[in-house]
Structures are given as C-alpha cells and as structure tokens.
Design an enzyme around this catalytic site. Sequence first.
Site, PDB file in Angstrom:
ATOM      1  N   ARG A 160      -7.600 -17.791  -8.950  1.00 58.07           N
ATOM      2  CA  ARG A 160      -6.759 -16.891  -8.151  1.00 58.07           C
ATOM      3  C   ARG A 160      -5.456 -17.575  -7.738  1.00 58.07           C
ATOM      4  O   ARG A 160      -5.251 -17.914  -6.582  1.00 58.07           O
ATOM      5  CB  ARG A 160      -7.536 -16.343  -6.952  1.00 58.07           C
ATOM      6  N   ASP A 165     -13.476  -4.703  -8.829  1.00 62.95           N
ATOM      7  CA  ASP A 165     -14.289  -4.723  -7.604  1.00 62.95           C
ATOM      8  C   ASP A 165     -15.509  -3.796  -7.691  1.00 62.95           C
ATOM      9  O   ASP A 165     -16.319  -3.763  -6.764  1.00 62.95           O
ATOM     10  CB  ASP A 165     -13.433  -4.326  -6.392  1.00 62.95           C
ATOM     11  N   ILE A 182     -10.070  -9.216 -15.460  1.00 62.98           N
ATOM     12  CA  ILE A 182      -9.162  -9.579 -14.352  1.00 62.98           C
ATOM     13  C   ILE A 182      -9.459 -10.989 -13.832  1.00 62.98           C
ATOM     14  O   ILE A 182      -8.554 -11.781 -13.639  1.00 62.98           O
ATOM     15  CB  ILE A 182      -9.271  -8.571 -13.177  1.00 62.98           C
ATOM     16  N   ARG A 188     -17.871  -8.800   5.281  1.00 65.04           N
ATOM     17  CA  ARG A 188     -16.410  -8.864   5.157  1.00 65.04           C
ATOM     18  C   ARG A 188     -15.865  -7.516   4.705  1.00 65.04           C
ATOM     19  O   ARG A 188     -14.721  -7.176   5.024  1.00 65.04           O
ATOM     20  CB  ARG A 188     -16.012  -9.912   4.115  1.00 65.04           C
ATOM     21  N   ARG A 214      -8.196 -14.420   1.647  1.00 62.34           N
ATOM     22  CA  ARG A 214      -7.075 -14.584   0.744  1.00 62.34           C
ATOM     23  C   ARG A 214      -5.932 -13.616   1.027  1.00 62.34           C
ATOM     24  O   ARG A 214      -4.756 -13.945   0.859  1.00 62.34           O
ATOM     25  CB  ARG A 214      -7.609 -14.327  -0.662  1.00 62.34           C
ATOM     26  N   LYS A 251     -10.419  -1.347   3.188  1.00 60.77           N
ATOM     27  CA  LYS A 251     -10.206  -2.726   3.632  1.00 60.77           C
ATOM     28  C   LYS A 251      -8.906  -3.296   3.065  1.00 60.77           C
ATOM     29  O   LYS A 251      -8.056  -3.774   3.805  1.00 60.77           O
ATOM     30  CB  LYS A 251     -11.384  -3.606   3.193  1.00 60.77           C
ATOM     31  N   ASN A 252      -8.781  -3.260   1.734  1.00 57.64           N
ATOM     32  CA  ASN A 252      -7.630  -3.931   1.124  1.00 57.64           C
ATOM     33  C   ASN A 252      -6.304  -3.305   1.550  1.00 57.64           C
ATOM     34  O   ASN A 252      -5.308  -3.997   1.707  1.00 57.64           O
ATOM     35  CB  ASN A 252      -7.748  -3.927  -0.409  1.00 57.64           C
ATOM     36  N   CYS A 263     -11.580 -19.345  -5.286  1.00 59.95           N
ATOM     37  CA  CYS A 263     -12.763 -18.754  -4.652  1.00 59.95           C
ATOM     38  C   CYS A 263     -13.800 -18.559  -5.727  1.00 59.95           C
ATOM     39  O   CYS A 263     -13.554 -18.868  -6.886  1.00 59.95           O
ATOM     40  CB  CYS A 263     -12.416 -17.465  -3.933  1.00 59.95           C
TER      41      CYS A 263
HETATM   42  C1  UD1 Z   1      -6.584  -7.740  -5.042  1.00 54.45           C
HETATM   43  C2  UD1 Z   1      -7.736  -7.245  -4.211  1.00 54.45           C
HETATM   44  C3  UD1 Z   1      -9.050  -7.610  -4.871  1.00 54.45           C
HETATM   45  C4  UD1 Z   1      -9.088  -7.122  -6.318  1.00 54.45           C
HETATM   46  C5  UD1 Z   1      -7.852  -7.577  -7.073  1.00 54.45           C
HETATM   47  C6  UD1 Z   1      -7.756  -6.978  -8.461  1.00 54.45           C
HETATM   48  C7  UD1 Z   1      -6.849  -7.366  -1.960  1.00 54.45           C
HETATM   49  C8  UD1 Z   1      -6.978  -7.982  -0.620  1.00 54.45           C
HETATM   50  N1  UD1 Z   1      -7.690  -7.835  -2.893  1.00 54.45           N
HETATM   51  O1  UD1 Z   1      -6.663  -9.159  -5.096  1.00 54.45           O
HETATM   52  O2  UD1 Z   1     -10.117  -7.036  -4.127  1.00 54.45           O
HETATM   53  O3  UD1 Z   1     -10.230  -7.630  -6.959  1.00 54.45           O
HETATM   54  O4  UD1 Z   1      -6.656  -7.190  -6.351  1.00 54.45           O
HETATM   55  O5  UD1 Z   1      -7.776  -5.598  -8.400  1.00 54.45           O
HETATM   56  O6  UD1 Z   1      -6.061  -6.464  -2.157  1.00 54.45           O
HETATM   57  N2  UD1 Z   1      -2.868 -14.020 -10.551  1.00 54.45           N
HETATM   58  C9  UD1 Z   1      -2.134 -15.096 -11.016  1.00 54.45           C
HETATM   59  N3  UD1 Z   1      -1.012 -15.451 -10.323  1.00 54.45           N
HETATM   60  C10 UD1 Z   1      -0.589 -14.793  -9.186  1.00 54.45           C
HETATM   61  C11 UD1 Z   1      -1.359 -13.698  -8.732  1.00 54.45           C
HETATM   62  C12 UD1 Z   1      -2.482 -13.325  -9.438  1.00 54.45           C
HETATM   63  O7  UD1 Z   1      -2.467 -15.712 -12.013  1.00 54.45           O
HETATM   64  O8  UD1 Z   1       0.431 -15.174  -8.618  1.00 54.45           O
HETATM   65  C13 UD1 Z   1      -4.077 -13.595 -11.288  1.00 54.45           C
HETATM   66  C14 UD1 Z   1      -5.383 -13.685 -10.487  1.00 54.45           C
HETATM   67  O9  UD1 Z   1      -5.947 -14.974 -10.549  1.00 54.45           O
HETATM   68  C15 UD1 Z   1      -6.233 -12.638 -11.201  1.00 54.45           C
HETATM   69  C16 UD1 Z   1      -5.219 -11.567 -11.599  1.00 54.45           C
HETATM   70  O10 UD1 Z   1      -3.951 -12.214 -11.535  1.00 54.45           O
HETATM   71  O11 UD1 Z   1      -6.820 -13.192 -12.335  1.00 54.45           O
HETATM   72  C17 UD1 Z   1      -5.167 -10.341 -10.717  1.00 54.45           C
HETATM   73  O12 UD1 Z   1      -5.130 -10.734  -9.380  1.00 54.45           O
HETATM   74  P1  UD1 Z   1      -4.419  -9.885  -8.217  1.00 54.45           P
HETATM   75  O13 UD1 Z   1      -4.173  -8.494  -8.699  1.00 54.45           O
HETATM   76  O14 UD1 Z   1      -3.275 -10.666  -7.714  1.00 54.45           O
HETATM   77  O15 UD1 Z   1      -5.565  -9.878  -7.152  1.00 54.45           O
HETATM   78  P2  UD1 Z   1      -5.439 -10.021  -5.582  1.00 54.45           P
HETATM   79  O16 UD1 Z   1      -4.171  -9.386  -5.121  1.00 54.45           O
HETATM   80  O17 UD1 Z   1      -5.715 -11.427  -5.197  1.00 54.45           O
END
Ligand code: UD1
Length: 421
Positions: free
Chosen positions: A123, A308, A330, A400, A94, A22-23, A118
């Site tokens: 996030r 996840d 995370i 989803r 997202r 999916k991702n 969320c």
């Molecule tokens: C992606 C995955 C999700 C997985 C996550 C961590 C997709 C669609 N989703 O989510 O399933 O759980 O990686 O492996 O690929 N953060 C900030 N600022 C930013 C970006 C992130 O503070 O600009 C924080 C987030 O709140 C979180 C951490 O960084 O605490 C990691 O998030 P991130 O790796 O960005 O997750 P996603 O890409 O949203």
Amino acid sequence: MDSIVVTGGRALAGEIPIAGAKNTCLKLMCAAILSEEPLTLTNVPRLSDVSTLSQLLESLGCEAALLQEGRAMVLSAAEISNRVAHYDIVRKLRASFNVLGPLLGRCGEAVVSLPGGCAIGARKVDMHLSSLQAMGAEIELKEGYVHATAPRGLKGVEIEFPFVSVGATENAMCAAVLARGTTVLKNAAREPDTRALADCLVAMGARIEGAGTSQMVIEGVDALHGTTHRVIPDRIELGTYMIAPAIAGGEVELLGGRRELVAALADRMEAAGIEIEDTERGLKVSRANGRVTAVDVATAPFPGFPTDLQAQMMALMCTANGTSVLEETIFENRFMHAPELIRMGASIDVHGGTATVTGVDRLKGAPVMATDLRASVSLILAGLAAEGETLVSRVYHLDRGYEHVEQKLGAVGARIERVSE
Ligand code: UD1
C-alpha cells in the site's frame, strides 16, 4: 480480546439497516480541515475508525463534537494549531494519511507519518506524493514522516495517475480545491466515496466538475465555507449483508441499500442464482432452496467488483455448486482468509493473485482468526453456512468497519454472539 461465535445452519429472515459509509465518512472528516467554518456530517457510522480519526483531527486543533448518539458530528477547524499527524494514530488507520492534502491546501505545510504496509499489501503512497509535488509542494521524507511544504501555495496542474487510486485521487482533489488555477485529474477514481467527497466539497464552495468520471476538473477557490452533509450508505456493509442470506439461505431486506452502489456484486450474485429485488426501502435479497452456482469474479476499481467484497464473495463460492475463479487485481496479498476458510473445510487453491474455489456441500465450524477487516467478516459469513460452531478471534479488525455485526445478523435470525475473554 473479543471473539465472535457463530452457530451455522439457520436461514435468515428480516431486515438490516445499512449504516453510513466508513470510507466516505473518513475522507469527509479529513476535508473538514479545509474550512474555518464547521462541517456537520449526518448518518455517521459508529465505528472505531471514526473515533480514531476524530482523535487525530483533535490533535491538529479541530473540535469534533458528536450529536444524536454519535450519528452526527460537527467538525470545527477554525484554527489548525498543529500540523503533525503522528505515527501512533496514522499506523492504526491508513485513511488518516488523507489529512495531508487538506493540511497542505489550508496551511501550506504538513508533517504526516507514512502509514506503513498492512496485512493486505505494501500500500504505497507514491502517487499521493507525486501529485502534490506536481502541484508545487516540496516533499521530504524524514524518519518515517512526510514533510510537505508549499510556501508559495499550491498551483493547478494536470495530473494523470498511472493507475486508479482512491486515496491519491482524494488527497489530490482536496489539495486542489484551494490551489491557484485549474487542476485536471486524469484516470481519477470513480468510487461513490470519491464522488460523495466531491459533492461535499462543492457544497462547501469548491468548484469541481467530472466527479464520478475518470477525469475531474478542479478550479481553485480562495476559501471554503461550512455545510451539512449526509454520508451515503456503506456499499461494503451493504454487499456483505447481501451475501448473508445468499450463503445462509432465506430473505433479508437491506434498508437504505441502492443497487447502483453494488451493481457489480448484484450482477455476480444474480448470475449465481440469487434473487435481488429493488424495493421502496432498499434491496431485498433471497436464496430459495439449493446451492448457489459458481461464478468467476475479478476485482477492479469502481464500477468493477470491489476488492473489499472479494473475501465475502469467496466465502459464498466455498458453498457453491462448481468451481469459481477469483482474481484479485488491486492488492497483492489479499487472500489471507483462504487458509482460514480451508480450516472450515473449503477447497481453495491460491496461486499469486488467483484463487480457485471448488464448492463443497457443507462447511464445518472451526476456530479461525481474523486477519483484516473484510477477511474477518467473510469468516462470519462462512460460519452462518457451516455445520456447528465457528469461533472468530481477533474481531477488533471487524469493529473498525462494522457496527455491531452480531446485533445486525442476530436480528435476522443468525445464532451469533460476542464473547469477551
Ligand atoms: C481505498 C479504501 C479501501 C479499498 C481501496 C481499493 C479507504 C479508506 N480505503 O484504499 O477500503 O480497498 O480503496 O478500492 O477509502 N497504490 C500505489 N501508490 C499510491 C496509492 C496506491 O501503489 O500512491 C496502490 C495500492 O497499494 C493498491 C492500489 O494502488 O495496490 C489501489 O489502492 P488505493 O485505491 O489507493 O486504495 P486506498 O485508497 O488505500
């Protein structure tokens, strides 16, 4: 609204095919914006998240055609007629925030709704935005939307992420492939999804080195062309179905599964006494008699233990012999499944980012509520091991990210059905 009813106590036997990731698929779909030529994706998972993102891409002027009963998709972004990604869709998914980098790279302009928080945490998207600003984008936040422009185009730059973000790395990488000059991404995500996105972009003519390591070097090119790309197997679906025979007992072969996608999980499961065998067709997972042994787990960016799979591992630990400590590093609020598991007789203490789980002899079926995608499947896994009936409501979360969970688990002997209210 659908619910899923699981009657526990049956050992599993047989095979489960693992769908495309999916991702990965969602980010590949966003990357289609980068080229005027069509991007064909195969091994596409049939999930509501994929349909939601298709709708968003269509609203931007892309054509999205499904082939092979939804297993393949042709995305044509010959013309981008609209540069606004509306809140209505972005709030549902997202990952759709990841149209920002491609739109900006291709059109020099993008208006994308902020995704909002969320259930699992705030996030934030600050690193998405700061990396694009470092590349020369002007960014304004107005009425819940990010307005990004790069009238003179984006330029290559060195970006060091303060901590690993999958989404920010992918957004920056997509913006950098059409930027002028060289972009260096330090402390980049090493997730297989990020690597697969880079592989696809390279097949489209991008110049990217170091994908899959923490430093990526991207040399901007003038334009990308079309390609055909096969989506990798879904490591989270794979990990989830590896835990199914571990919690229910029995032996299941996960077709298309590959150990390198789930090495951290395989390591913990083997330490807990589960057998995992590499086969020609995938991975075979078995639990003979007896309970699993409690093991500790701390989530971390890849190649660490995936956040996840934390909820699913917690379900397994609820039935283990001994006490395990699960640390979530995370997301700040990702133990919402714990109170639901406690309703099923689990013994769990949550303090901040740490959950201490003391295994019990037997979980008991109960009505429980899904709170997010991975939390919902952990309740189904717990239901497989529980005495009696577990009714999981609000399973739209599940749809989803999991294709027909009831069919896949039903095919290996689980007593599971979907009921519509
Ligand atoms: C992606 C995955 C999700 C997985 C996550 C961590 C997709 C669609 N989703 O989510 O399933 O759980 O990686 O492996 O690929 N953060 C900030 N600022 C930013 C970006 C992130 O503070 O600009 C924080 C987030 O709140 C979180 C951490 O960084 O605490 C990691 O998030 P991130 O790796 O960005 O997750 P996603 O890409 O949203």
